[in-house]
Motif scaffolding. Sequence first.
Motif, PDB file in Angstrom:
ATOM      1  N   GLU A 172       0.814  -1.216   0.000  1.00 18.58           N
ATOM      2  CA  GLU A 172       0.000   0.000   0.000  1.00 18.58           C
ATOM      3  C   GLU A 172       0.848   1.266   0.000  1.00 18.58           C
ATOM      4  OE1 GLU A 172      -2.776  -0.817  -0.647  1.00 18.58           O
ATOM      5  OE2 GLU A 172      -3.040  -2.800   0.179  1.00 18.58           O
ATOM      6  N   GLY A 173       1.929   1.296   0.810  1.00 17.32           N
ATOM      7  CA  GLY A 173       2.780   2.472   0.851  1.00 17.32           C
ATOM      8  C   GLY A 173       3.453   2.742  -0.472  1.00 17.32           C
ATOM      9  N   ALA A 200      -2.596   8.729  -2.598  1.00 17.49           N
ATOM     10  CA  ALA A 200      -2.251   9.202  -1.255  1.00 17.49           C
ATOM     11  C   ALA A 200      -3.240  10.262  -0.794  1.00 17.49           C
ATOM     12  CB  ALA A 200      -0.824   9.766  -1.250  1.00 17.49           C
ATOM     13  N   MET A 206      -6.598   8.563   0.105  1.00 12.66           N
ATOM     14  CA  MET A 206      -6.558   7.902   1.402  1.00 12.66           C
ATOM     15  C   MET A 206      -6.594   8.921   2.534  1.00 12.66           C
ATOM     16  SD  MET A 206      -4.129   4.541   0.640  1.00 12.66           S
ATOM     17  CE  MET A 206      -2.760   5.267   1.409  1.00 12.66           C
ATOM     18  N   GLN A 207      -5.956  10.079   2.310  1.00 16.23           N
ATOM     19  CA  GLN A 207      -5.999  11.141   3.320  1.00 16.23           C
ATOM     20  C   GLN A 207      -7.423  11.651   3.495  1.00 16.23           C
ATOM     21  OE1 GLN A 207      -3.843  14.665   2.217  1.00 16.23           O
ATOM     22  NE2 GLN A 207      -3.777  15.470   4.302  1.00 16.23           N
ATOM     23  N   GLU A 257      -4.943   5.003   6.453  1.00 20.75           N
ATOM     24  CA  GLU A 257      -3.505   4.980   6.205  1.00 20.75           C
ATOM     25  C   GLU A 257      -3.125   3.965   5.139  1.00 20.75           C
ATOM     26  OE1 GLU A 257      -1.489   4.364   9.866  1.00 20.75           O
ATOM     27  OE2 GLU A 257      -2.078   6.317  10.711  1.00 20.75           O
ATOM     28  N   HIS A 258      -3.981   2.986   4.915  1.00 21.10           N
ATOM     29  CA  HIS A 258      -3.742   2.008   3.860  1.00 21.10           C
ATOM     30  C   HIS A 258      -5.080   1.437   3.421  1.00 21.10           C
ATOM     31  CE1 HIS A 258      -4.385  -1.321   6.740  1.00 21.10           C
ATOM     32  NE2 HIS A 258      -3.744  -0.536   7.588  1.00 21.10           N
TER      33      HIS A 258
END
Length: 326
Positions: free
Chosen positions: A13-14, A24, A27-28, A33-34
């Motif tokens: 995911e990162g 990103a 997700m925010q 976070e994932h």
Amino acid sequence: MPRATKQPTLFQEGEIAALDPRLARLMQICGIEHLPPVHTRLLPLEQIVVPGEAQVMPSPRFIRSIELVGIRQPPSVAFDGGSAWDASDATYVVVMGRRRIVSARHLMAARDDARFKTIKCEVYEWNAPRLNAFLGLVENEQRSQSWITDVARLRQLIREGIAMTLDDLKAYGFHAKTIKGRLDIALLPNAILDQICAGMVSLDVAMQILRLKEGQLHRLETLVQDGEEVTADLVKSLLKRQVNQGLASVQTNLSQMWTAIPGTSPDAASTSLSSPTIQMLSSASNEPASLATVLALLKQFEVQTQHDPALQRVGTLTKVLIRNWR
């Protein structure tokens, strides 16, 4: 319960977030976070919850299609309650595919169809309501663009010589008017259809193309073969040309029919053909005119013919023209 199959992932995911800043940002916005891990799993229908189920009303044709071929695309659900996402007491909330689940429930209640006791689903290990809302929007947007895929698939069936009537398609759950429009588009000349299937033409423009008569459609095909792109302005110009040619024909036919009416004097013909409506038709035939303007003028003239028995034949012609141009 059957063992779940975890979907393979190409990236962690990162790594995905680092690869695409838009993910990103999403997700925010969703406050996560994932992304939740996803598994393919057979779930009991009674353990699946549809948010706002009372407002979800799949059409009879949609239910008929599900009954005929089953659920071919697994709905997406998220773990909503219970001891664990894969426990026997788990419940799940639908993320995408509400109509499919509601249709299955209807068929279980009405037909006791055993095929729908368990549903193959894509299961998210945990629930992310904001992400669910976003994915639902994506699903609806993709559905609105699916007409291109429909046309491409119909084109393939036509090329392969599949004998299938509109009644056949209706029996499989298709909406008659919608699928007829898609079929008419799929029958357009290949040069035009290539651009449509490539996503270069909007549905509105494609439907406007269907209004072109043979002459203007052939002109469009020739232009496209010579390298022109199918644009809204190009189709609009061809429709205007078609309308203007029709107006010239209307004026000629009205003049001929009027002079052919027994007992009609040349002076009377001259007076009638100089009426405001006829003059507007004549003027419009020399200038670009919208379809709405043409119809309005024809309707005005058709009303005038109702008050004079001698104009009944002309009125009949006008009614035919109005019906053909709607």
